[in-house]
Design a protein around this motif. Sequence first.
Motif, PDB file in Angstrom:
ATOM      1  N   GLU A  92       0.838  -1.196   0.000  1.00  0.00           N
ATOM      2  CA  GLU A  92       0.000   0.000   0.000  1.00  0.00           C
ATOM      3  C   GLU A  92       0.880   1.256   0.000  1.00  0.00           C
ATOM      4  O   GLU A  92       0.624   2.200  -0.739  1.00  0.00           O
ATOM      5  CB  GLU A  92      -0.884  -0.022   1.248  1.00  0.00           C
ATOM      6  N   GLN A  93       1.952   1.244   0.802  1.00  0.00           N
ATOM      7  CA  GLN A  93       2.859   2.396   0.842  1.00  0.00           C
ATOM      8  C   GLN A  93       3.515   2.612  -0.519  1.00  0.00           C
ATOM      9  O   GLN A  93       3.636   3.737  -0.972  1.00  0.00           O
ATOM     10  CB  GLN A  93       3.924   2.200   1.925  1.00  0.00           C
ATOM     11  N   TYR A  97       3.264   6.115  -2.744  1.00  0.00           N
ATOM     12  CA  TYR A  97       4.417   6.909  -3.187  1.00  0.00           C
ATOM     13  C   TYR A  97       4.457   7.003  -4.706  1.00  0.00           C
ATOM     14  O   TYR A  97       4.848   8.022  -5.260  1.00  0.00           O
ATOM     15  CB  TYR A  97       5.718   6.323  -2.630  1.00  0.00           C
ATOM     16  N   GLU A  98       4.033   5.915  -5.371  1.00  0.00           N
ATOM     17  CA  GLU A  98       3.941   5.970  -6.831  1.00  0.00           C
ATOM     18  C   GLU A  98       2.859   6.966  -7.255  1.00  0.00           C
ATOM     19  O   GLU A  98       3.022   7.687  -8.239  1.00  0.00           O
ATOM     20  CB  GLU A  98       3.675   4.584  -7.412  1.00  0.00           C
ATOM     21  N   ILE A 103       1.359  12.416  -9.323  1.00  0.00           N
ATOM     22  CA  ILE A 103       0.810  13.752  -9.060  1.00  0.00           C
ATOM     23  C   ILE A 103       1.831  14.814  -9.460  1.00  0.00           C
ATOM     24  O   ILE A 103       1.503  15.802 -10.119  1.00  0.00           O
ATOM     25  CB  ILE A 103       0.410  13.898  -7.565  1.00  0.00           C
ATOM     26  N   GLU A 104       3.081  14.590  -9.074  1.00  0.00           N
ATOM     27  CA  GLU A 104       4.150  15.548  -9.396  1.00  0.00           C
ATOM     28  C   GLU A 104       4.388  15.617 -10.897  1.00  0.00           C
ATOM     29  O   GLU A 104       4.581  16.695 -11.455  1.00  0.00           O
ATOM     30  CB  GLU A 104       5.449  15.167  -8.676  1.00  0.00           C
ATOM     31  N   ASP A 105       4.371  14.472 -11.543  1.00  0.00           N
ATOM     32  CA  ASP A 105       4.586  14.414 -12.990  1.00  0.00           C
ATOM     33  C   ASP A 105       3.470  15.161 -13.720  1.00  0.00           C
ATOM     34  O   ASP A 105       3.727  15.956 -14.632  1.00  0.00           O
ATOM     35  CB  ASP A 105       4.649  12.949 -13.442  1.00  0.00           C
ATOM     36  N   ASP A 106       2.228  14.922 -13.305  1.00  0.00           N
ATOM     37  CA  ASP A 106       1.083  15.609 -13.923  1.00  0.00           C
ATOM     38  C   ASP A 106       1.187  17.120 -13.728  1.00  0.00           C
ATOM     39  O   ASP A 106       0.914  17.890 -14.649  1.00  0.00           O
ATOM     40  CB  ASP A 106      -0.245  15.110 -13.327  1.00  0.00           C
ATOM     41  N   ALA A 107       1.585  17.529 -12.531  1.00  0.00           N
ATOM     42  CA  ALA A 107       1.710  18.959 -12.233  1.00  0.00           C
ATOM     43  C   ALA A 107       2.791  19.588 -13.114  1.00  0.00           C
ATOM     44  O   ALA A 107       2.578  20.647 -13.711  1.00  0.00           O
ATOM     45  CB  ALA A 107       2.032  19.173 -10.756  1.00  0.00           C
ATOM     46  N   ASN A 146      10.622   3.316  -5.310  1.00  0.00           N
ATOM     47  CA  ASN A 146      11.498   2.196  -5.651  1.00  0.00           C
ATOM     48  C   ASN A 146      12.192   1.651  -4.401  1.00  0.00           C
ATOM     49  O   ASN A 146      12.332   0.438  -4.236  1.00  0.00           O
ATOM     50  CB  ASN A 146      12.551   2.623  -6.676  1.00  0.00           C
ATOM     51  N   PHE A 147      12.610   2.551  -3.522  1.00  0.00           N
ATOM     52  CA  PHE A 147      13.245   2.152  -2.269  1.00  0.00           C
ATOM     53  C   PHE A 147      12.272   1.346  -1.413  1.00  0.00           C
ATOM     54  O   PHE A 147      12.605   0.286  -0.890  1.00  0.00           O
ATOM     55  CB  PHE A 147      13.742   3.390  -1.499  1.00  0.00           C
ATOM     56  N   VAL A 148      11.051   1.858  -1.289  1.00  0.00           N
ATOM     57  CA  VAL A 148      10.031   1.229  -0.454  1.00  0.00           C
ATOM     58  C   VAL A 148       9.651  -0.146  -1.016  1.00  0.00           C
ATOM     59  O   VAL A 148       9.374  -1.083  -0.271  1.00  0.00           O
ATOM     60  CB  VAL A 148       8.814   2.172  -0.323  1.00  0.00           C
TER      61      VAL A 148
END
Length: 167
Positions: A92-93, A97-98, A103-107, A146-148
């Motif tokens: 779920e985490q 994060y993905e 969200i950042e990419d869309d912005a 990726n880390f998570v």
Amino acid sequence: MGDIMNAYQHAMRMESEAERYYRELADGISDTTIKNVFNMLADEEVKHFKVFEKMSQGSTLPNIGHIDISAKVREIFMDIKGCNRKYSFTDEQVSYYEKAAKIEDDAAKFYMKKAEEMTDPAQKEAFLAIAKEEEKHQILMQNLANFVAAPDSWLESAEFYNATKEV
């Protein structure tokens, strides 16, 4: 003018939603390093909101002061690696994060598009500057996802090394 005002309103809504999402993520994790990442990103979204708010009011644009996210990212991941802790996260985490990376990419894409439509050089510059910041946030969140997803192997990977270089 209506289209430009709508762009500001849309940008302000995107920034406040991103801020709220990061605050929720921060509240949902006990690891202080990662909690600090989310709070830092939430604070950045507040700064962006204020820039768009000023633009919508026709005010003089504030200086888009930003933290050097590249240095911050290096610090964060070096800290995580230095802890030598066993990290384990839920699927779920990873998806949260993905989603934040998306969200950042869309912005970033939205702001780049709007920058092209701006005729005022200062406003064009502001949209471009914020788009670049959102791109850096996207890289940070993708690396965090990726880390998570695979904490131990990611910390030993070339991806970790790349994440700690200039973003």
